[in-house]
Write an enzyme that holds these catalytic residues in place. Structure first.
Site, PDB file in Angstrom:
ATOM      1  N   SER A  46       0.478  -1.068  -0.194  1.00  0.00           N
ATOM      2  CA  SER A  46       0.012  -0.129   0.122  1.00  0.00           C
ATOM      3  C   SER A  46       0.627   1.360   0.003  1.00  0.00           C
ATOM      4  CB  SER A  46      -0.361  -0.045   0.643  1.00  0.00           C
ATOM      5  OG  SER A  46      -1.465   1.513   1.283  1.00  0.00           O
ATOM      6  N   TYR A 101      -1.100  -0.941  11.079  1.00  0.00           N
ATOM      7  CA  TYR A 101      -1.540  -1.463   9.370  1.00  0.00           C
ATOM      8  C   TYR A 101      -0.340  -0.695   9.130  1.00  0.00           C
ATOM      9  CZ  TYR A 101      -3.507  -1.578   5.323  1.00  0.00           C
ATOM     10  OH  TYR A 101      -3.424  -1.128   3.456  1.00  0.00           O
ATOM     11  N   LYS A 135       2.495  -3.691   6.804  1.00  0.00           N
ATOM     12  CA  LYS A 135       1.971  -3.745   5.216  1.00  0.00           C
ATOM     13  C   LYS A 135       4.129  -3.568   5.053  1.00  0.00           C
ATOM     14  CE  LYS A 135      -1.158  -4.394   3.664  1.00  0.00           C
ATOM     15  NZ  LYS A 135      -1.694  -5.849   2.369  1.00  0.00           N
ATOM     16  N   ASN A 146     -13.391   4.246   4.743  1.00  0.00           N
ATOM     17  CA  ASN A 146     -12.808   4.632   3.345  1.00  0.00           C
ATOM     18  C   ASN A 146     -13.992   5.440   2.121  1.00  0.00           C
ATOM     19  OD1 ASN A 146     -11.208   1.516   2.542  1.00  0.00           O
ATOM     20  ND2 ASN A 146     -10.473   3.169   3.170  1.00  0.00           N
ATOM     21  N   ASP A 196      -4.421  10.626   9.126  1.00  0.00           N
ATOM     22  CA  ASP A 196      -4.841  11.457   7.921  1.00  0.00           C
ATOM     23  C   ASP A 196      -2.978  12.094   6.657  1.00  0.00           C
ATOM     24  OD1 ASP A 196      -7.700  11.883   7.339  1.00  0.00           O
ATOM     25  OD2 ASP A 196      -6.171  10.235   6.741  1.00  0.00           O
TER      26      ASP A 196
HETATM   27  C1  WQD Z   1      -9.568   8.689   1.838  1.00  0.00           C
HETATM   28  C2  WQD Z   1      -9.340  10.312   2.405  1.00  0.00           C
HETATM   29  C3  WQD Z   1      -9.779  11.139   4.557  1.00  0.00           C
HETATM   30  C4  WQD Z   1     -14.288   8.969   4.904  1.00  0.00           C
HETATM   31  C5  WQD Z   1      -7.010   4.178   3.085  1.00  0.00           C
HETATM   32  C6  WQD Z   1      -5.745   3.078   3.880  1.00  0.00           C
HETATM   33  C7  WQD Z   1      -4.791   2.519   2.604  1.00  0.00           C
HETATM   34  C8  WQD Z   1      -5.919   1.886   2.113  1.00  0.00           C
HETATM   35  C9  WQD Z   1      -7.361   2.535   1.931  1.00  0.00           C
HETATM   36  C10 WQD Z   1      -6.308  -0.567   2.632  1.00  0.00           C
HETATM   37  C11 WQD Z   1      -8.859  10.406   3.431  1.00  0.00           C
HETATM   38  C12 WQD Z   1     -11.180  11.303   3.978  1.00  0.00           C
HETATM   39  C13 WQD Z   1     -12.902   8.998   4.101  1.00  0.00           C
HETATM   40  C14 WQD Z   1     -14.808   9.922   5.340  1.00  0.00           C
HETATM   41  C15 WQD Z   1     -13.561  11.692   4.973  1.00  0.00           C
HETATM   42  N1  WQD Z   1      -6.130   0.707   2.898  1.00  0.00           N
HETATM   43  N2  WQD Z   1     -12.982  10.254   4.169  1.00  0.00           N
HETATM   44  N3  WQD Z   1     -14.442  11.137   5.318  1.00  0.00           N
HETATM   45  O1  WQD Z   1      -7.064   7.062   4.741  1.00  0.00           O
HETATM   46  O2  WQD Z   1      -6.441   7.337   2.377  1.00  0.00           O
HETATM   47  O3  WQD Z   1      -6.096   5.026   2.471  1.00  0.00           O
HETATM   48  O4  WQD Z   1      -7.169   2.664   3.315  1.00  0.00           O
HETATM   49  O5  WQD Z   1      -6.731  -1.236   0.966  1.00  0.00           O
HETATM   50  O6  WQD Z   1      -3.600   1.610   2.749  1.00  0.00           O
HETATM   51  O7  WQD Z   1      -4.255   4.006   4.094  1.00  0.00           O
HETATM   52  O8  WQD Z   1      -8.466   5.956   2.343  1.00  0.00           O
HETATM   53  O9  WQD Z   1     -10.617   6.337   2.358  1.00  0.00           O
HETATM   54  O10 WQD Z   1      -9.953   6.094   4.460  1.00  0.00           O
HETATM   55  O11 WQD Z   1      -9.384   8.061   2.582  1.00  0.00           O
HETATM   56  O12 WQD Z   1     -13.054  12.872   4.264  1.00  0.00           O
HETATM   57  O13 WQD Z   1     -15.724   9.450   5.958  1.00  0.00           O
HETATM   58  O14 WQD Z   1     -10.872  10.832   2.271  1.00  0.00           O
HETATM   59  O15 WQD Z   1      -9.527  11.859   5.687  1.00  0.00           O
HETATM   60  O16 WQD Z   1      -8.132  11.616   3.236  1.00  0.00           O
HETATM   61  P1  WQD Z   1      -7.003   6.514   3.155  1.00  0.00           P
HETATM   62  P2  WQD Z   1      -9.606   6.585   3.118  1.00  0.00           P
END
Ligand code: WQD
Length: 351
Positions: free
Chosen positions: A126, A151, A155, A200, A299
């Site tokens: 990742s 997590y 990785k 996500n 984040d």
């Molecule tokens: C994306 C953006 C949040 C939810 C993580 C792991 C990565 C992979 C994907 C597994 C961020 C914003 C999110 C919400 C928001 N994991 N957000 N409101 O954190 O980039 O990656 O998940 O496969 O390894 O690190 O993904 O989708 O959680 O967040 O504003 O209700 O959306 O702050 O900026 P992330 P995410």
């Protein structure tokens, strides 16, 4: 026909990769204990491919059970390892659960790979290994920084374990660093099925649009980015899946120039959270109910990929746009709702 063992084959990326592998002539088996996935996912995979896919409902942390699968399938030529816990938030609250599950399962798998001399191994990594990068877009040689969560550490440790294992065992390894997977197969027969409340962004968006979540929060709009919200590189799950097929084909050709090669899997386009929401509203024709909330700890401010290495070496070329990611994710969410409604009509009071 090359036989590939896919761990986590009932999961989101695993199921889409089973489809791509089968469509490209690979013989596939899945190992998935369904602790965080639904075995019915394989029904969708079988409908799309027209092939029966066997899943061994086994916990990779149980070495004897895993060894028995290798013994029964001694013709396995490659492994794609998806099975792992992946919730950033849960890992912060329960680090030992993550270190034990994600690392013991990998080590058990590698003990079997060593015993049965499995030649090829593709690891689901990742972009989280980059932490908060100093420069973007990130390349595969961008320094790995301190992970933001247990997590993320699993990785990073997984990559280090494979780097050392490949040198000593001769198993050829590829590490695929996914950016942000999104969307669903265009057949609408498989897609992302988060257990409980999703973390996500894209499933939160679609569950908000369908009414499962009444109002979503944008985690901060005061970051040093073009609109204040975080930047990510959203990549269609089918593009991610196809990269695994290309990685195995690359290893089969024996052209890899090191025992353990790394590839970024992103589109190379940075998209802010607010832009992602606007894109969803445009393609779905629905207004999303959201408010700006506090930042989410851990984040990353902004990250997106330089994907030149995967394009040049694997011949990978992402096909799907952000609009298509949102469209297919929305169609899938609507399908899930229809299925739930049909179930409640057939068996009132069950849901
Ligand atoms: C994306 C953006 C949040 C939810 C993580 C792991 C990565 C992979 C994907 C597994 C961020 C914003 C999110 C919400 C928001 N994991 N957000 N409101 O954190 O980039 O990656 O998940 O496969 O390894 O690190 O993904 O989708 O959680 O967040 O504003 O209700 O959306 O702050 O900026 P992330 P995410």
């Amino acid at each position: 026909m090359a036989k590939i063992l896919v761990t986590g084959g009932c999961g989101y990326i695993g199921s889409h990769t089973l489809v791509d592998l089968a469509d490209n002539g690979f013989d596939v088996i899945s190992v998935d204990n369904n602790s965080r996935s639904d075995s019915r996912t394989l029904t969708g995979v079988e409908k799309i491919t027209g092939k029966k896919i066997k899943n061994y409902k086994v916990d990779l942390c149980n070495f004897d059970d895993l060894f028995a699968i290798f013994h029964e399938n001694s013709d396995i030529t490659g492994i794609i390892h998806f099975a792992a816990y992946k919730s950033v938030g849960e890992s912060v609250n329960n680090p030992l659960l993550y270190f034990e599950n994600n690392l013991v399962s990998l080590i058990n798998l590698l003990k079997c790979v060593k015993e049965f001399k499995t030649p090829h191994f593709v690891f689901s990594s990742s972009c989280t290994v980059y932490g908060n990068p100093d420069h973007i877009p990130v390349t595969e040689s961008t320094p790995v920084k301190a992970a933001e969560s247990p997590y993320g550490y699993t990785k990073q440790m997984g990559e280090q374990i494979l780097n050392e294992f490949s040198k000593s065992s001769g198993t050829q390894c590829i590490l695929l660093r996914y950016f942000n997977p999104a969307g669903a197969h265009q057949s609408c027969l498989i897609g992302e099925t988060p257990l409980g409340k999703p973390e996500n962004l894209v499933p939160v968006i679609t569950q908000t649009a369908i009414g499962k979540i009444s109002k979503m929060s944008v985690y901060g709009d005061d970051y040093p980015t073009r609109d204040g919200s975080c930047v990510r590189d959203y990549i269609h799950v089918c593009d991610i899946a196809h990269a695994h097929t290309l990685a195995l084909q690359y290893l089969e050709k024996g052209k890899n120039n090191s025992f353990c090669e790394i590839f970024n899997l992103g589109t190379g386009n940075g998209v802010t959270v607010l832009e992602a929401i606007k894109t969803f509203e445009k393609v779905s024709g629905t207004k999303l109910n959201y408010s700006i909330g506090p930042r989410r700890p851990g984040d990353v401010i902004a990250i997106y990929a330089n994907n030149d290495h995967a394009k040049k070496v694997l011949g990978w070329d992402p096909q799907y746009s952000l609009e298509e990611m949102m469209t297919t994710a929305w169609k899938w969410e609507q399908k899930l709702k229809n299925d739930e409604q049909q179930l409640s009509e057939q068996k009132p009071g069950l849901t």
